[in-house]
Design an enzyme around this catalytic site. Sequence first.
Site, PDB file in Angstrom:
ATOM      1  N   HIS A  79      -4.518  -4.760  -0.395  1.00 61.34           N
ATOM      2  CA  HIS A  79      -4.142  -3.710  -1.349  1.00 61.34           C
ATOM      3  C   HIS A  79      -3.242  -4.229  -2.472  1.00 61.34           C
ATOM      4  O   HIS A  79      -3.627  -4.221  -3.615  1.00 61.34           O
ATOM      5  CB  HIS A  79      -3.476  -2.508  -0.652  1.00 61.34           C
ATOM      6  N   GLU A 124       0.884  -1.186   0.000  1.00 56.89           N
ATOM      7  CA  GLU A 124       0.000   0.000   0.000  1.00 56.89           C
ATOM      8  C   GLU A 124       0.914   1.227   0.000  1.00 56.89           C
ATOM      9  O   GLU A 124       0.934   2.010   0.946  1.00 56.89           O
ATOM     10  CB  GLU A 124      -0.910  -0.030   1.242  1.00 56.89           C
TER      11      GLU A 124
HETATM   12 ZN    ZN Z   1      -6.644  -1.929   5.348  1.00 58.26          ZN
END
Ligand code: ZN
Lengths: 506, 506
Positions: A374, A349
């Site tokens: 992510h 992320e």
């Molecule tokens: Zn999260």
Amino acid sequence: MHGLIISALLFLVGQTSARVLSNKYDADRHILLSQEAELFLGSGVKLTEDEAKANDILMHWKNKEVDEAFANPEHYNFSKHFFAYRNDVSKSKVYQIIKKMPKGAALHVHASMMLDVDSLLRLTYEDHLYACYGDGDLQLRFADTVPAQLCPFEWNLLSDLRNASGDVAAFDTELRKHLTLYTDDEDFQNSDINTTWERFEKVYITVAGILKYRPVREKFIYESLKNFYDDNVMYVEIRSGLHELHELDGTVHDRMYFATLYERVTEQFMQDYPDFIGIKLILTSSRSKSPEMVRQRIELGRRLKKENPEFFAGFDLVGQEDRGRPLSEFLPLLMEAKEDMDFYFHGGETNWFGTATDENMVDAVLLGTKRIGHAYALMKHPMVLAKVREKDIALEVNVISNVVLSLVRDVRNHPLASYLAFGLPVVLSSDDPGAWEADPMSHDFYVAFVGVASRQADLRLLKQLAYNSIKYSALDNKGKIRLFNVFVRRWEEFVKDVIANDSLEV
Amino acid sequence: MHGLIISALLFLVGQTSARVLSNKYDADRHILLSQEAELFLGSGVKLTEDEAKANDILMHWKNKEVDEAFANPEHYNFSKHFFAYRNDVSKSKVYQIIKKMPKGAALHVHASMMLDVDSLLRLTYEDHLYACYGDGDLQLRFADTVPAQLCPFEWNLLSDLRNASGDVAAFDTELRKHLTLYTDDEDFQNSDINTTWERFEKVYITVAGILKYRPVREKFIYESLKNFYDDNVMYVEIRSGLHELHELDGTVHDRMYFATLYERVTEQFMQDYPDFIGIKLILTSSRSKSPEMVRQRIELGRRLKKENPEFFAGFDLVGQEDRGRPLSEFLPLLMEAKEDMDFYFHGGETNWFGTATDENMVDAVLLGTKRIGHAYALMKHPMVLAKVREKDIALEVNVISNVVLSLVRDVRNHPLASYLAFGLPVVLSSDDPGAWEADPMSHDFYVAFVGVASRQADLRLLKQLAYNSIKYSALDNKGKIRLFNVFVRRWEEFVKDVIANDSLEV
Ligand SMILES: [Zn+2]
Ligand SMILES: [Zn+2]
């Protein structure tokens, strides 16, 4: 005469060879495009006759929306911040259809940010809530007397402040700002990742203060599940660190108690809404904590798994990835824990290519993570990508979160487009929908479907995404079948509904 | 005692197996990261001892720059529009090094936008330049009497207007705005792709008006080559439609004349700067033109190839890709032309996934294009990606262009990061550097190296990018060797210079 015939023959030969050439080209072109279409996520889904009808309706509206934006990109929403167009979304026919669509499961949501802000605001009307307004901060705490926690100014009953304000609506508007990131302030929308996260963490602290109080947390859990249920999500895997809860008199319940509270409230919820098939917990620790603190949390995980094996799904580390410790700093711990529990790590992320943060996905896959939260940086990591495919590791994609938390603006640049094109095992989720006033799942599905996916991606993609949320959940086979059955029944109703409503509206 | 020994043994076994496990993990981790490092563009380059020294210096500054930004992302430039930080770039040590670095060839530049704006402004001081100020537009034309071209207001000598203005500096500041997109107006920086291109086309029309005049075009070509030469570019492939040129009295030269003018000016330039090894032309047509018009341009290409085979590299279609015709509308023509000339097609300069525009890359590769201009959408097209690799089709990446022309803001989301990670055959170029006041190549190299590439990408990447610009050029082997020799000599000087200057500066 003879010359003419030869000319005519040559002409015909020329025609033919051009046509052959052209046919060959068309065939090659068709093959290449078909190969891409077949690789695209959802291409394996076969639509029934009714589904095909519903798909025509869906695609009518989607193509209208995309084509209008293509012609008038100055009005295109998905290149803007989510906050810039959030209030317009409800007008979209595609959104209206998606809103009604069964979505299977939500696999990436954080406990404290699951509830819509209006409901959260209502919880601040509960008795005995004290407030400490600091310098732009707000702490909230339920207690029967002034809370013992440090306050730079002073603790007051929120109800007193609200009544004294003279304008309850204005007071609540101000209060609301502490419960959500949502704002029309463009400066905030343009802010960098650290600034956004700092604001996010402030909101978290305010909200978490309310949620430490057992009776309110109980309501919060119930209402959060109702939010997801109403958004057509029938099963949720919740990430939480399971903090301590307290009663009004200061009595403290330990983290194990919190786990049983979750089970109790969910039990109640499932009695009230028998379609809902349950929740599981992904136990988390902040990645800013010391290895020793993380070790203790893992120990809690072991205990939970032993005592609540149905409830416990696995373990994860959370918080702003760039600023927290990379997984590599916890390696001995995690290698040991690997034998005892499943991992559902956040990873990638980040936009910082080639940093220690950026290597989290490497450790996540080597530690055998079941899914990656992510995986935003995945397309910069071909070998991790290869592992993801080989080991069929699901990618938990949260597009709106990535916009709000400053990774990307124009979602057409979100790597989800590639994941879909490469047919990777994607599940959509919403991360912290309450924090940015998004629907539990519908906004994310809508943005992904219209803003990120190919113009040609259709109902098959949406159905596959719902399938994937079941397939890659932590449910056992029995659980998956239960969820699947609920999904199928609701899906059939949904398809009928799309067809039925369309004849009135087109 | 016996018990203790067993405990100790068990403990040792435990230790050992943990260590074995950990060694195995470290090895796996190392393998995975090494595989990614080996795939990364430039990993095959072996650095000499001197290059390694220069690399240490370069990486010292690069890591400092990246790490400071990582710690303080609010000051990070590469997530902003190029115009927001252009004037700060010269302070960067990395930029200063890159500025001196030999870059090989520029393979993707459009003729009219090669020159810096200050030089362009100087050309407006040439005698006989008439101006027609319209509603926000400006037409310029050299002529010995009032130009015959339509003017909604009136034609005046620019020199008269400038003298009458009373403030030459202010007049030129205003005039400059018609020659460049560069602005600190944030609204423009945030505008959508159509709005940006409309402004771009206005600038083009103003500039093109000046450049139709043969003597000024001659200076323009010479000075453009000087710009590139001074930026350490020794060979340029120029995209141009070769319009007609005129003399002051209205005499018109045809497009073939323009070709010979290019050759003549380049000849002169090469005499003055013997290191410069030349230019080639990629003949272009606007993709908005009818197939018949395009056919005529291709016919011109055939003639050029016959009469100036050294000069003619191939053919391309240009203009805003979303709004022009897709390649598929020219298929019969292009399939025929394919037999006679090489293609260097623009493709995938779009964010509109799944549209007809988005399929241009498919036709480009099927038509055997030698390189793809931009290929911005490539990571959404796995089968095109496979073809690119299989056929070793170079990707002409122009990062700053993609920011200015509204495809991406934060360059860390530019797909170049993936192309580098996947080791695709990338060449960097600058598209229209004059239009956005970028260096001929240095700004693009700097943004790509520090903003897009991995923090770990080093001098080997830069050298590989320069190599690639030679390898994937339209030069024949003899030409490539000549360019390579110039490059190698200059590269050695550059490396020495980096080492020599550093001892003074660190
Ligand atoms: Zn999260
Ligand atoms: Zn171009």
